[in-house]
Scaffold this active site. Structure first.
Site, PDB file in Angstrom:
ATOM      1  N   ARG A  12      18.494  -3.116   3.940  1.00 55.57           N
ATOM      2  CA  ARG A  12      17.750  -1.914   3.493  1.00 55.57           C
ATOM      3  C   ARG A  12      17.645  -1.887   1.972  1.00 55.57           C
ATOM      4  O   ARG A  12      16.711  -1.340   1.393  1.00 55.57           O
ATOM      5  CB  ARG A  12      18.418  -0.632   4.019  1.00 55.57           C
ATOM      6  CG  ARG A  12      17.743   0.640   3.510  1.00 55.57           C
ATOM      7  CD  ARG A  12      18.006   1.872   4.370  1.00 55.57           C
ATOM      8  NE  ARG A  12      19.399   2.077   4.698  1.00 55.57           N
ATOM      9  CZ  ARG A  12      20.333   2.521   3.848  1.00 55.57           C
ATOM     10  NH1 ARG A  12      20.024   2.808   2.597  1.00 55.57           N
ATOM     11  NH2 ARG A  12      21.582   2.675   4.237  1.00 55.57           N
ATOM     12  N   TYR A  42      -6.451   8.978   1.079  1.00 55.93           N
ATOM     13  CA  TYR A  42      -6.123   8.763   2.490  1.00 55.93           C
ATOM     14  C   TYR A  42      -5.468  10.050   3.012  1.00 55.93           C
ATOM     15  O   TYR A  42      -4.541  10.584   2.381  1.00 55.93           O
ATOM     16  CB  TYR A  42      -5.179   7.561   2.618  1.00 55.93           C
ATOM     17  CG  TYR A  42      -4.680   7.372   4.021  1.00 55.93           C
ATOM     18  CD1 TYR A  42      -5.573   7.243   5.085  1.00 55.93           C
ATOM     19  CD2 TYR A  42      -3.315   7.354   4.306  1.00 55.93           C
ATOM     20  CE1 TYR A  42      -5.119   7.093   6.383  1.00 55.93           C
ATOM     21  CE2 TYR A  42      -2.858   7.196   5.605  1.00 55.93           C
ATOM     22  CZ  TYR A  42      -3.769   7.072   6.635  1.00 55.93           C
ATOM     23  OH  TYR A  42      -3.315   6.927   7.921  1.00 55.93           O
ATOM     24  N   ASP A  92      -3.096   4.318  -6.298  1.00 58.52           N
ATOM     25  CA  ASP A  92      -3.154   3.642  -5.008  1.00 58.52           C
ATOM     26  C   ASP A  92      -4.284   2.616  -5.101  1.00 58.52           C
ATOM     27  O   ASP A  92      -5.464   2.972  -5.172  1.00 58.52           O
ATOM     28  CB  ASP A  92      -3.405   4.668  -3.891  1.00 58.52           C
ATOM     29  CG  ASP A  92      -3.395   4.026  -2.509  1.00 58.52           C
ATOM     30  OD1 ASP A  92      -3.718   2.826  -2.402  1.00 58.52           O
ATOM     31  OD2 ASP A  92      -3.088   4.728  -1.531  1.00 58.52           O
ATOM     32  N   LYS A 139      -3.628  -3.447   4.701  1.00 61.55           N
ATOM     33  CA  LYS A 139      -5.060  -3.688   4.466  1.00 61.55           C
ATOM     34  C   LYS A 139      -5.295  -5.072   3.850  1.00 61.55           C
ATOM     35  O   LYS A 139      -4.912  -6.053   4.422  1.00 61.55           O
ATOM     36  CB  LYS A 139      -5.608  -2.561   3.591  1.00 61.55           C
ATOM     37  CG  LYS A 139      -5.080  -1.174   3.958  1.00 61.55           C
ATOM     38  CD  LYS A 139      -5.520  -0.758   5.371  1.00 61.55           C
ATOM     39  CE  LYS A 139      -5.158   0.672   5.694  1.00 61.55           C
ATOM     40  NZ  LYS A 139      -3.994   0.869   6.518  1.00 61.55           N
TER      41      LYS A 139
END
Ligand code: LCS
Length: 393
Positions: free
Chosen positions: A58, A111, A183, A208
């Site tokens: 993690r 988004y 972004d 994407k």
């Protein structure tokens, strides 16, 4: 291999892969949750940041690190933080930079969930927010307040394709000590480098263009400076939003062909956009590569190309849009974008359905807007598919 002074394509293929892995040409998948320390002192040093050793997946993992380092180099930043999804990247940034009484200025058309998590969740913790058209610099100037900590920009915006001048927006924000986050999902580092233009952090949904093959969900953040890197990384690690090694392996594999995929997709998108613009049943088309796009000149200056996302409206409105979406065969009727395959979707009822109709209309996400993600198939086949679907209107 040190790729610092090499070209973009060389970086795509080789950046990040400099650790010794028994001569393996590709960084292997370190499918392990934890890492054994050499001794107690080594373990303590790893936790204290005095040793570089890995601790726990993690917090860090060699396969993930290879991808993070590649992204940091491609975005010209200090370091990369890979995350389980694009939304994990977005929420880690918000978690690190916002707090009670703090204020964020955000592009209105982003988004859906990037805005939704602010309105639904961060508002419950006393975070203030203003949604504006960041392509209008005056609106940025007017929106920044004393307690503003973040200017969050998507450019081009999803799905309205608005372009914000990152350099000028960053100048305005920095005068007020505001951190600028971009972004960059719609552009990828191949077309646009926000950190070079003045932003402090850049993020991607790697689902994407970065991965590009519609088989991984993930995200990444790259910061310009070490201090911001540590701050965001700490929030990501505590939130538990890390990317896993297998995800990182697949994403890093996809990344290597970014340039050639982007070039082909863009070449196709230009042809599709021109076809749409000249079609009698089409009301309007928004593609940054078209001269008719309101910020075409800015896109030319700020981006090395125009990517492959197109939004358009038909004269028959949403009914005509539904006919097209129900009758395409090559294009899949699916959300997501930036993959090798062509996709079509309806933001008002799909990706941005979580926004109120009023907020959508204000952000320019009208009911008639249809979004098209152009893939790397043969352009004539994509156009033929659209044409036969539009004949059914
Ligand atoms: N940022 C942008 C610009 C996006 O388009 C998306 C997802 C995200 C962040 C979130 O990334 P994720 O968690 O999904 O990896 N955009 C989507 C879209 O337009 N259709 O489906 C997902």
């Amino acid at each position: 291999m040190d790729t610092k002074n090499k070209g973009f394509n060389t970086k795509l293929v080789h950046a990040g892969a400099y650790e010794e892995h028994f001569g393996s040409v590709v960084t292997p998948i370190y499918q392990t949750s934890t890492f054994a320390f050499k001794n107690a002192r080594h373990g303590a040093d790893c936790f204290a940041g005095k040793s570089d050793g890995y601790i726990y997946t993690r917090i860090g993992n060699p396969t993930v690190k290879a991808f993070e380092d590649a992204m940091a180099e491609l975005e010209h930043g200090f370091g990369g933080i890979a995350t389980s999804s694009g939304m994990s990247a977005v929420s880690s940034v918000y978690m690190a930079l916002l707090g009670q009484g703090k204020h964020i200025v955000c592009s209105a058309s982003v988004y859906g969930p990037s805005r939704g998590i602010l309105e639904r969740d961060f508002s419950r913790f006393g975070v203030e927010m203003t949604f504006i058209d960041t392509s209008d610099l005056e609106q940025i100037k007017n929106a920044i307040k004393e307690n503003t900590t973040v200017l969050y920009i998507e450019t081009p915006t999803n799905p309205t394709m608005q372009i914000t001048d990152i350099e000028k927006a960053s100048e305005i924000a920095h005068k007020h000590g505001v951190t600028v986050v971009v972004d960059n999902t719609f552009s990828s580092p191949y077309l646009q480098n926000p950190l070079v233009l003045g932003a402090d952090a850049v993020l991607h949904s790697i689902t994407k263009y970065i991965n590009g093959h519609a088989d991984v969900v993930g995200g990444v953040i790259v910061t310009k400076e070490e201090e911001l890197f540590k701050k965001i990384k700490a929030s990501m690690v505590y939130l538990g939003g890390n990317m896993d090694p297998h995800q990182a392996f697949l994403t890093h594999r996809g990344l290597k062909t970014l340039s050639i995929r982007m070039e082909k997709a863009e070449e196709n998108a230009m042809k599709v956009a021109e076809f749409l613009e000249n079609h009698p049943k089409v009301d309007w088309v928004l593609y940054p590569g078209l001269k008719s796009h309101p910020q075409h000149e800015l896109a030319k200056k700020q981006m090395k190309g125009f990517s492959s996302m197109i939004s358009f409206g038909l004269k028959g409105g949403i009914e005509a849009g539904i006919t097209v979406m129900d009758n395409v065969h090559l294009a899949a009727l699916a959300v997501s974008l930036g993959g090798v395959e062509t996709l079509i979707q309806h933001p008002a009822s799909m990706t941005h359905a979580g926004m109120s109709k009023e907020a959508r209309e204000k952000a320019g996400i009208t009911d008639g807007l249809v979004r098209f993600s152009v893939g790397i198939e043969n352009a004539e086949d994509i156009i033929e598919d659209l044409k036969q679907a539009m004949d059914k209107i």
